[in-house]
Design a protein around this motif. Structure first.
Motif, PDB file in Angstrom:
ATOM      1  N   HIS A  71       1.124  -1.252  -0.062  1.00  0.00           N
ATOM      2  CA  HIS A  71       0.049   0.031   0.020  1.00  0.00           C
ATOM      3  C   HIS A  71       0.824   1.342   0.096  1.00  0.00           C
ATOM      4  O   HIS A  71       1.584   1.684   0.790  1.00  0.00           O
ATOM      5  N   HIS A  73       1.142   5.642  -1.666  1.00  0.00           N
ATOM      6  CA  HIS A  73       0.735   6.607  -2.457  1.00  0.00           C
ATOM      7  C   HIS A  73       2.046   7.499  -2.990  1.00  0.00           C
ATOM      8  O   HIS A  73       2.285   8.300  -2.327  1.00  0.00           O
ATOM      9  N   HIS A 220      -8.901   1.758   1.783  1.00  0.00           N
ATOM     10  CA  HIS A 220      -8.490   1.827   3.083  1.00  0.00           C
ATOM     11  C   HIS A 220      -9.841   1.315   3.813  1.00  0.00           C
ATOM     12  O   HIS A 220     -11.140   1.835   3.419  1.00  0.00           O
ATOM     13  N   HIS A 257      -4.815  -1.031   6.253  1.00  0.00           N
ATOM     14  CA  HIS A 257      -5.172  -0.545   7.819  1.00  0.00           C
ATOM     15  C   HIS A 257      -5.730  -1.593   8.332  1.00  0.00           C
ATOM     16  O   HIS A 257      -5.006  -2.064   9.325  1.00  0.00           O
ATOM     17  N   ASP A 308       2.190   2.929   3.313  1.00  0.00           N
ATOM     18  CA  ASP A 308       1.355   4.121   2.797  1.00  0.00           C
ATOM     19  C   ASP A 308       2.285   5.272   2.522  1.00  0.00           C
ATOM     20  O   ASP A 308       3.064   4.834   1.851  1.00  0.00           O
TER      21      ASP A 308
END
Ligand SMILES: CSC[C@H]1O[C@@H](n2cnc3c(O)ncnc32)[C@H](O)[C@@H]1O
Ligand SMILES: [Zn+2]
Length: 439
Positions: A71, A73, A220, A257, A308
């Protein structure tokens, strides 16, 4: 018998193939041809069986599968350290979303993703599961440095410079999917941001599209206690129950998460064979909580590891995530046997691959798989003696010890230096955006 020609022979002091579990091979070699692993065998035997166009000797190194960031970004590297010490919703609403509204663009995402890809490759990450605006710009950046990726066809209900509404996000994301679908290293997932930012009708549509196109769903979920409370108040259901009702839970769902889970949530995720992307550093830094990883593993759920974005971590460093995951599991359960080193490594490799539906291709050092490999140098006096190489990987060594990285048999990092891009270019790109964001 005549030796067989191969492209590459990598001879290592130790190889940790991840599967079979708890195996450390000493003085073994990996033979690579056409980007694939063709054999893993004792070095002495490899020298007799193969003639290699290139031989790489790693006499003080541990060779592992390339790490899989489940995961990320990527473009958020440009917001690294921009807003610390805030809880999730204040962090998003007061700092991150306003900055994205002002700055996110094709150039922002291309440059931010390039910095992220360089950081990840330097740290032994060979695959990134990403979710962000302008996925075509992320594809360009990852392609430039040769990072393998699963890119999110991102959907969120609010308008941005990238897209005006859910339809537009889907339309643009699917066009990117079409344009890049034949790329050897780039795959796609449907990536609705979160249950609290995507409407029921859109989620239902995403569920059908995922089935039709056979794509993973990357979302998420249950990140904060407030998210669950708000959902109960506004929809009368917990977010996971709502996703189940809308038909989104299944083996292709990667729930990111998954911190605030009751027994019913865990049962549902297990029943549908969902995967979880555990992001321990981001969860700790935003004070979201500790995901119940030991309970998830007990119930047979597949759990991979994610960084993240760099705005909530603030690094894209899976070595650190592996150690944090192991330590946090021990601390939160009061059980020193929780999440041992080999399990942490498996989460960052084979389990991440399985969550992405790519375990036939990557995630372990096995004949037939792509040669996505990471060599870690273990010669520093601070890292010696070494009795258990896997334990060292999780608790002693770090991303700065990564010396060499290959993706699909192509070398990306050599002796700690990226081969496809210079530090000069990366530094000037980072400085340019630091100046723009400062204004
Ligand atoms: C629509 S692109 C992705 C979107 O997600 C935001 N984001 C980054 N980190 C988190 C997180 O931990 N929880 C929820 N949303 C997050 C990012 O800023 C983009 O707007
Ligand atoms: Zn995220």
């Amino acid at each position: 018998m005549m030796p067989t020609p191969v492209d590459l022979l990598i001879e290592a002091r130790w190889i940790i193939p991840v599967e079979p579990a708890d195996t450390t091979l000493e003085h073994h070699a990996v033979a690579v041809h056409n980007g694939r692993i063709v054999a893993v065998l004792p070095t002495a035997e490899a020298r007799l069986r193969y003639t290699a166009a290139e031989t790489v000797s790693l006499p003080e190194h541990i060779l592992t599968p390339g790490l899989i960031n489940l995961h990320c970004h990527a473009a958020m590297t440009l917001m690294r350290g921009l807003a610390d010490d805030l809880p999730l919703m204040r962090w998003l609403q007061e700092a991150i979303w306003p900055t994205e509204a002002r700055h996110a663009s094709t150039a922002f995402v291309r440059d931010g993703s390039l910095l992220a890809a360089a950081e990840m490759l330097r740290g032994g990450i060979t695959t990134c599961n990403d979710m962000y605006f302008y996925p075509e710009a992320t594809a360009e950046a990852f392609d430039r440095v040769g990072l393998r990726a699963v890119l999110g066809i991102t959907i969120i209900e609010f308008p941005s410079q990238y897209a005006s509404d859910a339809d537009d996000y889907l339309h643009k994301g699917l066009a990117t999917f079409d344009a890049w679908r034949d790329h050897p290293l780039i795959r796609f997932a449907l990536a609705p941001h979160a249950p609290y930012t995507v409407a029921d009708a859109t989620l239902e549509r995403i569920g059908s599209l995922a089935d039709e196109l056979e794509l993973p769903i990357h979302i998420h979920i249950h990140e904060t206690a407030q998210e669950v409370e708000d959902s109960l108040r506004t929809c009368g259901q917990r977010p996971i129950t709502r996703l189940e009702t809308l038909g989104l839970l299944g083996p292709n769902l990667i729930g990111v998460h998954a911190v605030h889970l009751n027994d019913g949530d865990i049962e549902r995720l297990a029943l549908h064979g969902c995967a979880v992307a555990h992001c321990p550093t981001s969860n700790m830094k935003l004070a979201s909580g500790a995901a119940p990883v030991a309970r998830l593993l007990d119930k047979g759920l597949n759990v991979g590891l994610g960084t993240d974005g760099a705005a909530s971590n603030n690094r894209l460093d899976l070595f650190r995530e592996m150690q944090q995951a192991s330590l946090l599991a021990k601390l939160s359960t009061g059980d020193a046997t929780a999440l041992p080193a080999h399990r942490a490594l498996r989460m960052a490799t084979l389990d991440g691959a399985r969550a992405l539906g790519l375990d036939h291709e990557i995630g372990s050092i096995a004949t037939g798989k792509a040669a996505d490999l990471c060599a870690v140098h273990i010669a520093d006096p601070d890292a010696l003696p070494c009795f258990h190489p896997v334990s060292h990987l999780i608790h002693v060594l770090g991303r700065h010890d990564v010396s060499d990285v290959w993706v699909a048999g192509q070398q990306r990092l050599q002796g700690g230096r990226l081969l496809q891009i210079t530090n000069t270019e990366l530094l000037s790109t980072a400085r340019l955006w630091q100046n723009r964001l400062r204004q």
